[in-house]
Design a protein around this motif. Structure first.
Motif, short mmCIF file in Angstrom:
data_model
loop_
_atom_site.label_atom_id
_atom_site.label_comp_id
_atom_site.label_asym_id
_atom_site.label_seq_id
_atom_site.Cartn_x
_atom_site.Cartn_y
_atom_site.Cartn_z
N VAL A 96 0.85 -1.19 0.00
CA VAL A 96 0.00 0.00 0.00
C VAL A 96 0.89 1.23 0.00
O VAL A 96 1.78 1.37 0.85
CB VAL A 96 -0.94 0.02 1.23
N HIS A 101 -4.28 4.19 -3.38
CA HIS A 101 -3.74 2.90 -3.81
C HIS A 101 -4.34 1.76 -3.01
O HIS A 101 -4.63 0.67 -3.54
CB HIS A 101 -2.21 2.91 -3.66
N ALA A 102 -4.56 1.99 -1.71
CA ALA A 102 -5.19 0.97 -0.87
C ALA A 102 -6.61 0.67 -1.35
O ALA A 102 -7.02 -0.50 -1.41
CB ALA A 102 -5.22 1.43 0.59
N ARG A 105 -6.43 -1.39 -4.58
CA ARG A 105 -6.10 -2.80 -4.34
C ARG A 105 -7.25 -3.54 -3.67
O ARG A 105 -7.43 -4.75 -3.88
CB ARG A 105 -4.82 -2.90 -3.49
#
Length: 369
Positions: A96, A101-102, A105
């Motif tokens: 991360v 971005h977390a 994902r």
């Protein structure tokens, strides 16, 4: 360190953004077809009050559910190839980098896990294997929204990258052979399954969970009369078919009465939610004739009830477009022979453009509302 090591091990020159984009496009099309046909099937079985599905074309459900199941099976090689192609990215380090971005994902996790869940449970469903405590239908339905939503978000996030490769050729010979192999595997999987719906290809259907020519009177059944617990009542001389509810005159007809009524013969498919289907010749009484004879309104909603007890499908609603259709019968015969007990003797419903699970067997009551 462990993640870095794993990422280093899973390298291959067959992997590239262009290969991933091609596979992603094929998967996106496949998932879209599966999502649309799955919604169609679900709302055919559980329609909202305002929705009146048409009764024609008669093979519409046969086509859409065949696409849903056979296309889903053919998606397995595509999904496995796609996961293999992007597998190293699942082990990126650091896992991360930011809140955005977390979130990205997390949606990838939903997409991967949900896709595997849908395909695995779907395959087990058509094999009538349920090693889980939850209801398949609701789980499959709601997970479909999670997967397709995650797919839309993922494509949106990756679109700039995907667009660069989508319409360009893969020039590397090895990568091109890899894509051809995946496409051939998906096509072959479909070819050796499609015979459960397309009768001329029946002999090729070696992967199909059900051969459409095997069963009582050469037609498959999902639930036998023994399993339904009706063997002790279907041959009872006291049997009556009752037409009741919002009618001027209630009808109570013996089996002999039904045989003496005007008989009609139609050709209609029996199309199962598991993807198999077979067209048969059905003979019996038009449902609309019985309802009109009892004085039911032409816009009435009709519920057909079975002698079976304790099943969620022992009743089936038949809405005006279907019960007014002259092809909708309370059938007494299949392919010129009296119905076998497993096919619904003494009387079963058969109507165009309906799932087989709603073609109620062992009918005892027609309730008009």
């Amino acid at each position: 360190m462990i993640l870095r090591t794993l990422s280093a091990r899973f390298t291959s020159r067959l992997r590239s953004e262009r290969v991933a984009a091609k596979l992603g496009m094929w998967l996106g099309l496949s998932f879209t077809v599966a999502f649309a046909t799955g919604l169609f099937s679900h709302f055919m079985q559980h329609p909202p009050a305002w929705l009146l599905w048409p009764s024609r074309p008669v093979n519409l459900y046969r086509l859409t559910q065949g696409l849903h199941v056979i296309g889903g099976i053919a998606t397995v090689p595509l999904l496995l190839a796609k996961l293999w192609t992007v597998y190293p990215k699942l082990w990126q380090w650091p896992p991360v980098r930011s809140i955005g971005h977390a979130a990205e994902r997390l949606f990838v996790l939903f997409l991967v896990a949900g896709s595997l869940f849908q395909l695995v449970t779907g395959l087990l469903n058509i094999a009538y294997t349920y090693p889980w405590p939850f209801g398949f239908v609701q789980a499959h339905y709601w997970t479909a929204f999670i997967v397709y939503g995650a797919l839309v978000i993922h494509v949106s996030n990756e679109w700039a990258k995907v667009r660069r490769h989508l319409w360009t050729r893969v020039t590397d010979p090895e990568r091109r052979r890899f894509l051809y192999t995946v496409a051939a595997a998906a096509g072959l999987t479909a070819l050796v399954t499609v015979g459960e719906t397309v009768t001329p290809l029946e002999r090729l259907a070696v992967l199909a969970p059900r051969n459409p020519g095997i069963g009582p009177q050469a037609v498959p059944v999902n639930k036998s009369a023994v399993a339904a617990g009706v063997m002790g009542v279907i041959g009872d001389p006291a049997y009556r078919l009752v037409v009741t509810g919002a009618v001027r005159t209630e009808l109570s007809l013996t089996y002999a009465d039904l045989v003496r009524l005007p008989q009609y013969t139609v050709r209609l498919p029996i199309s199962c939610v598991e993807g198999w289907s077979v067209e048969c010749e059905w003979s019996g009484i038009r449902l609309r004739d019985l309802i009109q004879r009892a004085g039911g309104a032409p816009d009435a909603f009709v519920t057909v009830e079975s002698l079976e007890r304790g099943s969620s499908y022992r009743t089936s609603e038949v809405r005006p477009p279907h019960w007014n259709d002259p092809l909708t019968l309370l059938a007494l015969k299949i392919n010129g022979r009296t119905l076998d007990a497993d096919h619904g003797y003494p009387v079963r419903l058969i109507a165009p453009n309906r799932p087989g699970v709603m073609q109620t067997k062992w009918v005892t009551t027609v309730r008009v509302a």
